[in-house]
Design a protein around this motif. Structure first.
Motif, PDB file in Angstrom:
ATOM      1  N   ASP A 177       0.769  -0.948   0.407  1.00 27.69           N
ATOM      2  CA  ASP A 177       0.098   0.000  -0.213  1.00 27.69           C
ATOM      3  C   ASP A 177       0.531   1.575   0.469  1.00 27.69           C
ATOM      4  O   ASP A 177       2.180   1.555   0.644  1.00 27.69           O
ATOM      5  CB  ASP A 177      -0.295  -0.636   1.667  1.00 27.69           C
ATOM      6  N   SER A 234       0.314   4.347   0.767  1.00 31.35           N
ATOM      7  CA  SER A 234      -0.049   5.063   1.862  1.00 31.35           C
ATOM      8  C   SER A 234       1.282   4.523   3.123  1.00 31.35           C
ATOM      9  O   SER A 234       0.924   5.798   3.813  1.00 31.35           O
ATOM     10  CB  SER A 234      -1.553   5.101   2.207  1.00 31.35           C
ATOM     11  N   VAL A 235       1.186   3.332   3.373  1.00 29.70           N
ATOM     12  CA  VAL A 235       1.805   3.304   4.082  1.00 29.70           C
ATOM     13  C   VAL A 235       3.487   3.373   4.306  1.00 29.70           C
ATOM     14  O   VAL A 235       4.223   3.910   5.164  1.00 29.70           O
ATOM     15  CB  VAL A 235       2.430   1.653   4.216  1.00 29.70           C
ATOM     16  N   GLU A 266       3.759   6.426   2.876  1.00 29.35           N
ATOM     17  CA  GLU A 266       3.584   8.223   3.028  1.00 29.35           C
ATOM     18  C   GLU A 266       3.137   8.416   4.572  1.00 29.35           C
ATOM     19  O   GLU A 266       3.860   9.275   5.227  1.00 29.35           O
ATOM     20  CB  GLU A 266       2.255   8.172   2.377  1.00 29.35           C
ATOM     21  N   ALA A 267       3.291   7.393   5.474  1.00 30.94           N
ATOM     22  CA  ALA A 267       2.413   6.860   6.608  1.00 30.94           C
ATOM     23  C   ALA A 267       4.321   6.894   6.973  1.00 30.94           C
ATOM     24  O   ALA A 267       4.023   8.190   8.465  1.00 30.94           O
ATOM     25  CB  ALA A 267       2.340   5.980   7.269  1.00 30.94           C
ATOM     26  N   LEU A 324       2.189  16.270   1.262  1.00 34.15           N
ATOM     27  CA  LEU A 324       2.490  14.528   0.812  1.00 34.15           C
ATOM     28  C   LEU A 324       1.863  15.146  -0.705  1.00 34.15           C
ATOM     29  O   LEU A 324       2.190  14.030  -1.994  1.00 34.15           O
ATOM     30  CB  LEU A 324       1.012  13.442   0.831  1.00 34.15           C
ATOM     31  N   PHE A 382      -4.775   8.013   8.083  1.00 37.97           N
ATOM     32  CA  PHE A 382      -5.003   7.532   6.556  1.00 37.97           C
ATOM     33  C   PHE A 382      -6.635   6.737   6.311  1.00 37.97           C
ATOM     34  O   PHE A 382      -6.620   6.312   7.346  1.00 37.97           O
ATOM     35  CB  PHE A 382      -3.650   6.916   5.438  1.00 37.97           C
ATOM     36  N   SER A 407      -7.188   3.799   5.131  1.00 39.57           N
ATOM     37  CA  SER A 407      -6.551   2.909   5.280  1.00 39.57           C
ATOM     38  C   SER A 407      -5.269   2.126   6.080  1.00 39.57           C
ATOM     39  O   SER A 407      -5.960   1.105   6.632  1.00 39.57           O
ATOM     40  CB  SER A 407      -5.725   2.071   3.529  1.00 39.57           C
ATOM     41  N   ALA A 428      -3.113   2.402   7.346  1.00 42.70           N
ATOM     42  CA  ALA A 428      -1.517   2.680   6.799  1.00 42.70           C
ATOM     43  C   ALA A 428      -0.805   2.306   7.780  1.00 42.70           C
ATOM     44  O   ALA A 428       0.297   2.455   7.364  1.00 42.70           O
ATOM     45  CB  ALA A 428      -1.638   4.023   6.129  1.00 42.70           C
ATOM     46  N   PHE A 457       1.575  -0.241   9.473  1.00 42.28           N
ATOM     47  CA  PHE A 457       3.204  -1.005   9.255  1.00 42.28           C
ATOM     48  C   PHE A 457       2.420  -2.363   9.634  1.00 42.28           C
ATOM     49  O   PHE A 457       3.143  -2.653  10.386  1.00 42.28           O
ATOM     50  CB  PHE A 457       4.292  -0.720   9.826  1.00 42.28           C
ATOM     51  N   ARG A 493      -1.072   6.368  16.697  1.00 46.26           N
ATOM     52  CA  ARG A 493       0.274   6.763  16.502  1.00 46.26           C
ATOM     53  C   ARG A 493       0.487   8.168  16.234  1.00 46.26           C
ATOM     54  O   ARG A 493       1.665   8.281  15.862  1.00 46.26           O
ATOM     55  CB  ARG A 493       1.083   5.937  14.622  1.00 46.26           C
TER      56      ARG A 493
END
Lengths: 288, 346
Positions: A181, A183-184, A186-187, B52, B81, B83, B85, B87, B146
């Protein structure tokens, strides 16, 4: 019950043909070959039935043969590393691009595979020769007075094998990176990770299944390379693939050829396994 | 915790303007919601605040400092996010600690702050789990923890509740609002769900086609929509086409003469909120006979579709008081105040 039986039959039908093919076409000849490798070679009489390990002993005690194995492993490691280091960024770009031409870009990566190994090696010969494209150009602009010895060197073989294997590495990595993903990443940036930190802590661990698959694939291909070392390495440059061929076809020594083939297979398997274990210890992704 | 200013912020992709000149001033500790249909530019705006997406034009300031061209890792924004997101290869605790590690804090402090963030979202017991071992709601809270752990200047929420089921959404919504108030965090949330927007926001911003259409409180947007789009997007309503014939006078396409708020003469739409229409009330400016064409029973309210003329049909919401409800085919009289009729020029 009937329904269950039917699914069993379907499963058998799906798995059957390939299993049969592998069984008859690969495992059986391998078993026979292994049996041959335990036979004796007597000049003039070719193969004599026996049960001996002398072919294996001969390989590891003769410095010539042993050095062919170490050279093969060295070249396989170097080419695999080059494929990984150069392939990863390319695979990343391919996986993340939103360009309309993405399919075209992927085709460009695959394109070299449309040309057979031998034909491609012939192409490199044109480039590498003393009067080849590279030397002619460099001498033409006055950068060199003497032609560089590229042809029939280890360097030429490494370049050649890398070129063959790179698409496999890129395609394997690309499909795995695409599954991560975006967005991971981006996170990670949002939480303060710079791009190198993100790559090391997030991208690489998550892409590890692809790194493993790609590395194993290209390593096996390198270990077993045939056309490239023969054409670019020349007659005195030996790797395991051509060596096996020589023993069978030129020396007619089937027992020793069989033994070399099995040593090549065992070395490939062992090194692959070792790499797998090392990576699994460092990263926990494999448990998914 | 800081003031956030967007000054004429734009993002163009080729010819297409995803965000066209957004100017916003968000006070320290304010909860602002960007509301709009998909593709209205709200998420792009949020992503520009996080760094971003690089803006084509305009400026972003956080706490008075210009951050327009700072990369995301050098801004102190915390984003949740859509989703989540998380890890996937890290435990809950490692996820929450990640931002603190990037800030090179001492190990002991990282541990304390990560635990504190997990306590805020009531997930201390799950510190050792992997994200995939959690439910959707728990994952959502890890993502929130987080983002909170780094003590961001601005908290950014991108449709944070859209992947939760209805019941959980309501709970988490209230939880987010309470946490935000407790921590005094400047917060921007993006959503297309009006109800969500209405319950949490101090102020709402309605966006469409990359532009801000209206900024205001819940009441402002509902009762005094700035334009036809906002009137249609916020709350439910009936649009009747026609024209303004005089001050406070409207004639529908079907020929009905109605009283309404003042509007410029000419072609216009009359907008009626369904709960402002009544059955046979006294002292009303408008009285119109109609025929019930459709009834739906929604529990606390009944919804009727009432035909007023061959060209005009309106939606009516009646409180469910338990008495006999109108049925399909009934002839009824609808009444409403002139103030209930909002007019927007075509």
């Amino acid at each position: 019950m009937i329904a269950r039986q039917r699914t069993h039959l379907t499963a058998a039908g799906l798995v059957g043909p390939a299993t049969l093919y592998v069984g008859i076409g690969i495992l059986l000849p391998l078993a026979i070959l292994f049996r041959y490798s335990l036979n004796q070679f007597v000049p003039g009489k070719f193969m004599v039935d026996a049960l001996t390990v002398e072919n294996y002993v001969k390989f590891f005690t003769d410095i010539y043969y042993y050095s062919v194995l170490t050279r093969t492993v060295r070249i396989a490691l170097i080419t695999t590393l080059i494929c990984l280091v150069t392939g990863f960024p390319l695979a990343y770009v391919l996986a993340r691009t939103r360009s309309r031409h993405k399919n075209l870009l992927i085709m460009l990566v695959v394109l070299p595979l449309f040309v057979g190994n031998a034909v491609r090696a012939a192409g490199w010969m044109v480039a590498f020769g003393n009067k080849g494209v590279i030397n002619a150009s460099l001498m033409g602009i006055g950068a060199l007075s003497q032609p560089l010895e590229i042809m029939f060197t280890e360097a030429a073989v490494i370049v050649g094998i890398t070129a063959v294997n790179l698409p496999f590495m890129v395609l394997t990595l690309q499909s795995v990176i695409e599954g991560i993903d975006r967005s991971v990443e981006e996170a990670a940036f949002n939480l303060g990770a710079t791009p190198p930190q993100m790559a090391r802590r997030i991208l690489l661990p998550l892409a590890m299944p692809g790194v493993l698959a790609g590395t194993i694939l290209t390593f096996i291909l390198s270990m077993n390379a045939y056309a490239t070392p023969v054409l670019l390495g020349g007659p005195r440059f030996q790797m395991m693939g051509p060596l096996v061929y020589n023993q069978f076809i030129q020396q007619n020594n089937w027992p020793f050829g069989g033994a070399i083939a099995f040593i090549l297979m065992a070395a490939t398997l062992l090194l692959t396994l070792a790499a797998n274990l090392m990576v699994q210890q460092r990263y926990r992704t494999a448990e998914t | 915790m800081a003031r956030l200013e967007l000054i004429d912020l734009s993002k163009r992709y080729g010819e297409h303007a995803a965000v066209a000149g957004v100017t916003l001033d968000v006070a320290d500790g304010e909860f602002l919601v960007l509301l709009g249909p998909s593709g209205c530019g709200k998420t792009t705006t949020l992503r520009m605040i996080a760094g971003l997406v690089e803006p084509s034009d305009g400026r972003t300031q956080i706490g008075g400092t210009d951050v327009t061209y700072l990369p995301p890792w050098r801004r102190n924004t915390g984003m949740v996010f859509q989703s989540y997101a998380l890890f996937p290869h890290m435990t809950v605790a490692e996820n929450v600690a990640f931002g603190l590690e990037m800030r090179k804090l001492a190990k002991a402090e990282i541990e304390v702050r990560a635990r504190e963030a997990l306590r805020l979202v009531r997930l201390e017991a799950f510190a050792g789990r992997l994200p995939r071992q959690l439910s959707g709601g728990q994952q959502q809270r890890v993502a929130l923890a987080r983002a909170l752990a780094i003590r961001p200047d601005v908290l950014l929420l991108d449709e944070p509740l859209s992947n939760l089921d209805a019941k959980l959404r309501e709970e988490v919504r209230i939880e987010i609002r309470e946490l935000q108030g407790q921590l005094g965090l400047t917060t921007i949330m993006v959503t297309h769900d009006q109800e969500e927007a209405l319950t949490v926001a101090d102020r709402l911003v309605v966006m469409a086609e990359g532009e801000i259409r209206q900024i205001g409180s819940q009441r402002d947007l509902y009762e005094r929509p700035a334009d036809r789009f906002v009137a249609g997007f916020v709350g439910r309503s009936t649009f009747l086409d026609g024209r303004v014939t005089g001050p406070g006078e409207f004639e529908t396409a079907g020929g009905l003469q109605l009283k309404c708020r003042d509007g410029a003469p000419g072609a216009a739409a009359l907008v009626l909120r369904p709960e402002r229409l009544h059955l046979g009330g006294a002292n009303m400016d408008n009285r119109v006979p109609g025929k019930v064409e459709f009834v739906s029973y929604l529990g606390p309210v009944l919804e009727l579709h009432v035909r007023l003329s061959p060209a005009d049909r309106v939606l009516v919401q009646l409180p469910n008081r338990g008495d006999a409800a109108p049925a399909v085919g009934d002839e009824i009289e609808l009444t409403w105040h002139r103030d209930a009729g909002m007019v927007f020029a075509e």
